[in-house]
Structure formats: structure tokens, C-alpha cells
Design a protein around this motif. Structure first.
Motif, PDB file in Angstrom:
ATOM      1  N   UNK A  47       0.844  -1.159   0.040  1.00  0.00           N
ATOM      2  CA  UNK A  47      -0.039   0.088   0.041  1.00  0.00           C
ATOM      3  C   UNK A  47       0.885   1.256  -0.047  1.00  0.00           C
ATOM      4  N   UNK A  48       0.490   2.172  -0.828  1.00  0.00           N
ATOM      5  CA  UNK A  48       1.449   3.330  -1.038  1.00  0.00           C
ATOM      6  C   UNK A  48       0.784   4.551  -0.215  1.00  0.00           C
ATOM      7  N   UNK A  49      -0.167   4.590   0.359  1.00  0.00           N
ATOM      8  CA  UNK A  49      -0.799   5.644   1.071  1.00  0.00           C
ATOM      9  C   UNK A  49      -1.463   5.015   2.184  1.00  0.00           C
ATOM     10  N   UNK A  50      -1.891   6.000   3.196  1.00  0.00           N
ATOM     11  CA  UNK A  50      -2.750   5.385   4.461  1.00  0.00           C
ATOM     12  C   UNK A  50      -4.225   5.167   3.843  1.00  0.00           C
ATOM     13  N   UNK A  51      -4.556   4.253   4.351  1.00  0.00           N
ATOM     14  CA  UNK A  51      -6.048   3.738   3.866  1.00  0.00           C
ATOM     15  C   UNK A  51      -6.627   3.139   4.996  1.00  0.00           C
ATOM     16  N   UNK A  52      -8.050   3.036   5.168  1.00  0.00           N
ATOM     17  CA  UNK A  52      -8.724   2.672   6.427  1.00  0.00           C
ATOM     18  C   UNK A  52      -9.505   1.412   5.655  1.00  0.00           C
ATOM     19  N   UNK A  53      -9.475   0.124   6.029  1.00  0.00           N
ATOM     20  CA  UNK A  53     -10.165  -0.676   5.496  1.00  0.00           C
ATOM     21  C   UNK A  53     -11.760  -0.533   5.453  1.00  0.00           C
ATOM     22  N   UNK A  54     -12.146  -0.044   6.806  1.00  0.00           N
ATOM     23  CA  UNK A  54     -13.547   0.149   7.163  1.00  0.00           C
ATOM     24  C   UNK A  54     -14.159   1.433   6.452  1.00  0.00           C
ATOM     25  N   UNK A  55     -13.266   2.244   5.901  1.00  0.00           N
ATOM     26  CA  UNK A  55     -13.747   3.598   5.279  1.00  0.00           C
ATOM     27  C   UNK A  55     -14.990   3.223   4.338  1.00  0.00           C
ATOM     28  N   UNK A  56     -15.904   4.150   4.496  1.00  0.00           N
ATOM     29  CA  UNK A  56     -16.806   3.878   3.465  1.00  0.00           C
ATOM     30  C   UNK A  56     -16.574   4.474   2.286  1.00  0.00           C
ATOM     31  N   UNK A  57     -15.322   5.353   1.969  1.00  0.00           N
ATOM     32  CA  UNK A  57     -14.984   5.836   0.760  1.00  0.00           C
ATOM     33  C   UNK A  57     -14.979   4.899  -0.513  1.00  0.00           C
ATOM     34  N   UNK A  58     -15.329   5.289  -1.572  1.00  0.00           N
ATOM     35  CA  UNK A  58     -15.523   4.567  -2.743  1.00  0.00           C
ATOM     36  C   UNK A  58     -14.108   5.190  -3.640  1.00  0.00           C
ATOM     37  N   UNK A  59     -13.374   5.634  -2.936  1.00  0.00           N
ATOM     38  CA  UNK A  59     -11.944   6.104  -3.688  1.00  0.00           C
ATOM     39  C   UNK A  59     -11.044   5.152  -3.682  1.00  0.00           C
ATOM     40  N   UNK A  60     -10.458   4.433  -4.716  1.00  0.00           N
ATOM     41  CA  UNK A  60      -9.394   3.360  -4.818  1.00  0.00           C
ATOM     42  C   UNK A  60      -8.133   4.054  -4.269  1.00  0.00           C
ATOM     43  N   UNK A  61      -7.337   3.390  -3.729  1.00  0.00           N
ATOM     44  CA  UNK A  61      -6.020   3.509  -3.449  1.00  0.00           C
ATOM     45  C   UNK A  61      -5.100   2.792  -4.409  1.00  0.00           C
TER      46      UNK A  61
END
Length: 94
Positions: A20-34
Motif C-alpha cells: 500500500x502506497x498511502x494511508x487507507x482505512x479498510x472500514x472506510x465508506x469511501x469509494x475512492x480507490x488507493x
């Protein structure tokens, strides 16, 4: 759930390992791909939704908790050391 910071992922047999190249939260409701750097695929970068991220350390921890007779602490330590070395090597090259 804590964000993953440039962590090692296991994305199954099709994509294999990735970072993973950036911070991301698995439980995030965001639909923005990382962005994930894949280690197996010929396409080095791919984009995945946070809900599909499978952090290796989390998978190992879950396996250790659910079936401690099958995953001993030596295996767990070796997998965590592998993740640390790989992440460190990739971070130095970026």
C-alpha cells in the motif's frame, strides 16, 4: 480500525503480495480507490477499494488467534520479519 501505512498486503492468488502506497482505512465508506504496488502482476500498480485491502499482518494475526495449533509463534515472527524487510526495501527505493 487503524489506518494501514504502506503496509504489506496479501491480495489472494491472482494479485499476490502488494504494498500500500498511502494511508487507507479498510472500514472506510469511501469509494475512492488507493494505489497498490503489486509484486506479482505484470501491471506494477493497481487501484483497489479500501474495503478490499487484506493486510498480511492482520491475516496472520487472525489465523494465529483462530487456529493457534496450526500457526505457531515462530511462523508468525518469521512472516512479520518478512513483511518488515520487504516494506523497508521498497521504502528505500521509492
Amino acid at each position: 480500525m487503524m489506518p494501514f501505512l504502506r503496509g504489506l498486503l496479501w491480495q489472494g492468488p491472482k494479485l499476490g503480495f502488494g504494498v500500500l502506497t498511502q494511508a487507507a482505512e479498510r472500514s472506510s465508506p469511501s469509494k475512492q480507490a488507493v494505489t497498490v504496488l503489486t509484486l506479482r502482476s505484470s501491471k506494477r500498480e493497481t487501484r483497489l477499494l479500501p474495503s478490499f485491502l487484506l493486510p498480511l499482518r492482520g491475516l496472520v494475526k487472525l489465523a494465529t488467534e483462530r487456529a493457534p495449533e496450526r500457526v505457531n509463534s515462530g511462523y508468525t515472527q518469521a512472516l512479520f520479519a518478512f513483511a518488515n524487510r520487504l516494506e523497508s526495501t521498497i521504502a528505500k527505493r521509492r
